[in-house]
Scaffold this active site. Structure first.
Site, mmCIF file in Angstrom:
data_model
loop_
_atom_site.group_PDB
_atom_site.id
_atom_site.type_symbol
_atom_site.label_atom_id
_atom_site.label_comp_id
_atom_site.label_asym_id
_atom_site.label_seq_id
_atom_site.Cartn_x
_atom_site.Cartn_y
_atom_site.Cartn_z
ATOM 1 N N VAL A 12 37.815 48.587 38.249
ATOM 2 C CA VAL A 12 37.302 47.851 39.412
ATOM 3 C C VAL A 12 36.019 48.484 39.942
ATOM 4 O O VAL A 12 35.021 47.795 40.203
ATOM 5 C CB VAL A 12 38.385 47.767 40.516
ATOM 6 C CG1 VAL A 12 37.825 47.118 41.771
ATOM 7 C CG2 VAL A 12 39.588 46.979 40.010
ATOM 8 N N GLU A 124 39.621 42.102 51.059
ATOM 9 C CA GLU A 124 39.828 40.815 50.374
ATOM 10 C C GLU A 124 40.410 41.006 48.973
ATOM 11 O O GLU A 124 41.290 40.257 48.543
ATOM 12 C CB GLU A 124 38.489 40.068 50.282
ATOM 13 C CG GLU A 124 38.547 38.740 49.550
ATOM 14 C CD GLU A 124 39.474 37.739 50.223
ATOM 15 O OE1 GLU A 124 39.124 37.290 51.319
ATOM 16 O OE2 GLU A 124 40.541 37.402 49.665
ATOM 17 N N VAL A 127 44.447 41.346 47.651
ATOM 18 C CA VAL A 127 45.361 40.235 47.317
ATOM 19 C C VAL A 127 44.559 39.142 46.619
ATOM 20 O O VAL A 127 43.508 38.737 47.117
ATOM 21 C CB VAL A 127 46.020 39.634 48.578
ATOM 22 C CG1 VAL A 127 47.000 38.523 48.198
ATOM 23 C CG2 VAL A 127 46.735 40.700 49.399
ATOM 24 N N GLY A 129 42.899 39.226 43.776
ATOM 25 C CA GLY A 129 41.771 39.625 42.928
ATOM 26 C C GLY A 129 40.505 38.917 43.369
ATOM 27 O O GLY A 129 40.035 39.081 44.492
ATOM 28 N N GLY A 182 42.791 45.059 31.115
ATOM 29 C CA GLY A 182 42.473 45.689 32.408
ATOM 30 C C GLY A 182 43.118 44.988 33.590
ATOM 31 O O GLY A 182 42.671 45.138 34.724
ATOM 32 N N GLU A 185 48.340 47.582 36.516
ATOM 33 C CA GLU A 185 48.178 48.803 37.297
ATOM 34 C C GLU A 185 48.243 50.007 36.358
ATOM 35 O O GLU A 185 48.742 49.903 35.241
ATOM 36 C CB GLU A 185 49.319 48.922 38.318
ATOM 37 C CG GLU A 185 49.335 47.810 39.346
ATOM 38 C CD GLU A 185 48.068 47.765 40.169
ATOM 39 O OE1 GLU A 185 47.778 48.714 40.887
ATOM 40 O OE2 GLU A 185 47.353 46.749 40.089
ATOM 41 N N ASP A 196 53.928 45.356 43.018
ATOM 42 C CA ASP A 196 52.552 44.944 43.354
ATOM 43 C C ASP A 196 52.576 43.627 44.131
ATOM 44 O O ASP A 196 51.914 43.484 45.162
ATOM 45 C CB ASP A 196 51.746 44.814 42.045
ATOM 46 C CG ASP A 196 50.314 44.412 42.285
ATOM 47 O OD1 ASP A 196 49.524 45.261 42.730
ATOM 48 O OD2 ASP A 196 49.976 43.226 42.058
ATOM 49 N N LYS A 200 51.475 42.780 48.143
ATOM 50 C CA LYS A 200 50.532 41.696 48.478
ATOM 51 C C LYS A 200 51.159 40.687 49.442
ATOM 52 O O LYS A 200 50.508 40.262 50.396
ATOM 53 C CB LYS A 200 50.053 41.020 47.190
ATOM 54 C CG LYS A 200 49.144 41.928 46.353
ATOM 55 C CD LYS A 200 48.933 41.360 44.970
ATOM 56 C CE LYS A 200 47.935 42.170 44.157
ATOM 57 N NZ LYS A 200 47.918 41.773 42.741
ATOM 58 N N GLY A 297 41.314 41.792 37.019
ATOM 59 C CA GLY A 297 40.211 41.935 36.072
ATOM 60 C C GLY A 297 38.987 42.503 36.767
ATOM 61 O O GLY A 297 38.830 42.397 37.987
#
Ligand code: HSE
Length: 406
Positions: A12, A124, A127, A129, A182, A185, A196, A200, A297
């Site tokens: 990221v 942002e 949650v 992506g 990718g 986690e 996860d 969220k 991603g």
């Protein structure tokens, strides 16, 4: 010049760097100022890359540089990500994060600290992506009382379920491919066990209802028990299996949970496949609003984070807060056993619909054969279902799969 420091230069973080370089002219136009990555904080060096001169290993270089106005935290894990975020806020720097664990656990504190220090804490990307989910909830739907939030919130598990369904891939092969892309986690058990998704949905519930949810205490079931057989039967019934996070008001109480659901293809979210996420909000003025896009991603997540940088520089902090999870009244949250749903149950017996009906009246027979009988139950609290399944097991009729029906 807007000087940004990126903490953590993995999938990221490097995506954020790439978007800032790739779309630099567009971003400068949106900001009315130039933007650059001044520092990268990481254990690694990144030799022979354009980033090599920006790498620092001492966090204080960033914290003590007054030119850095925005810190982008992409470290993952609760610590030291939380500690660095709090330090940066106290030093008057805005913080942007994709870190669900930190927002779910410490969001109430970091937001309060940001307010006190006149900076922003924007999240942002934590949650959905690349899918705008939080800003729409905080800003566009602010005129509504939110009755429910429900959706596919984890790209990895949606990708795995899609591969199992469309290509009959095994769970393990599909997970390995999600890791390669990718999406997963660092510890993929957080994805496949629903943790996860749980973080969220708790963040969305925090914002929607104002209570702080302790994600470690919320009921979360993952997808590890889903069998290719269940996926195939759902498909035959015109449905898909989706891992959903669901938060809804139930009278004076709130129910929050994560579990796989069988979703009829008549519903929009049943057709949301691959790494895509979809979140449906139900507001008392607007009705249902569904948002959909890539949920994980490198570049999709970076897209959300860089938008947060622009937003905080141009517009400052979001007006959002929720209470400390420790102060949320215990009687507000429904227990998992109280929550009502319909269920698909497969039993390890063939042709025994009648014996099952004796215990679960009004069960609908879905299929028999291959040594199994599958039924759909009427709506009942989960606690009641567990008691009925225990009675059946005593009679030699063992449930091998239980999936809620949406
Ligand atoms: N592992 C997460 C997912 C990353 O698959 O959705 C994005 O939060």
């Amino acid at each position: 010049m807007i000087n940004v420091a990126i903490l953590g230069f993995g999938v990221v973080g490097s995506g954020v760097g790439e978007v800032i370089v790739m779309n630099n002219a567009k971003l400068a136009k949106a900001l009315g100022d130039d933007i650059t990555v001044k520092y990268i904080f990481d254990k690694r060096e990144f030799p022979n890359t354009p980033w090599q001169d920006k790498v620092v290993h001492d966090i204080d270089v960033i914290m003590n540089d007054p030119e850095v106005s925005v810190v982008v935290e992409c470290m993952g894990g609760a610590h030291p990500a939380y500690d660095f975020s709090m330090d940066a806020i106290k030093k008057g720097k805005s913080v942007i994060t994709s870190n669900k664990e930190v927002v779910a656990k410490f969001g109430h504190e970091l937001l309060a600290a940001a307010r006190e220090n006149g900076v922003g804490y924007l999240f942002e990307a934590s949650v959905g992506g690349g899918t705008p989910v939080i800003r729409p909830l905080v800003k566009c739907l602010v005129a509504n009382e939110i009755d429910s939030v429900c959706g596919i919130l984890n790209g990895t598990t949606n990708y795995i379920l899609t591969m199992m369904n469309k290509y009959s891939e095994s769970f393990e092969t599909a997970l390995a491919s999600a890791q390669e892309k990718g999406y997963a986690e660092r510890d993929p058990s957080d994805d496949i066990n629903g943790i996860d998704t749980c973080r969220k949905i708790c963040i969305l519930a925090d914002i929607a209802f104002g209570y702080g949810m302790d994600s470690t205490k919320v009921y979360a079931e993952g997808i590890t028990a889903i069998r290719n057989k269940d996926v195939a039967l759902a498909e035959k019934l015109g449905s898909s299996i989706k891992l959903l996070g669901r938060a809804r008001k139930e009278g004076d109480k709130v129910s929050v949970m994560v579990a796989p659901f069988i979703v009829s293809r008549e519903r929009v979210i049943a057709g949301i496949d691959d790494v895509f996420n979809a979140v449906a909000f139900n507001g008392n003025a607007v009705g249902e609003v569904t948002l959909c896009g890539r949920g994980a991603g490198m570049l999709p997540t970076a897209s959300a984070m860089v938008a947060d940088i622009i937003d905080v520089v141009n517009n400052g902090a979001w007006n959002v807060s929720w209470c400390n999870p420790a102060e949320t009244p215990a009687d507000v949250l429904m227990t998992p056993d109280e929550v009502e749903d319909k269920y698909y149950v497969a039993f390890a017996v063939a042709d025994n619909g009648a014996a099952i009906e004796n215990v679960i009246s009004d069960a609908r027979l879905l299929s028999t054969g291959d040594g199994e009988t599958a039924i759909e139950t009427p709506k009942m609290p989960y606690g009641e279902l567990k008691n009925k399944l225990a009675t059946l097991e005593k009679n030699g009729i063992k449930a091998v799969s239980v999936i809620r029906i949406f």
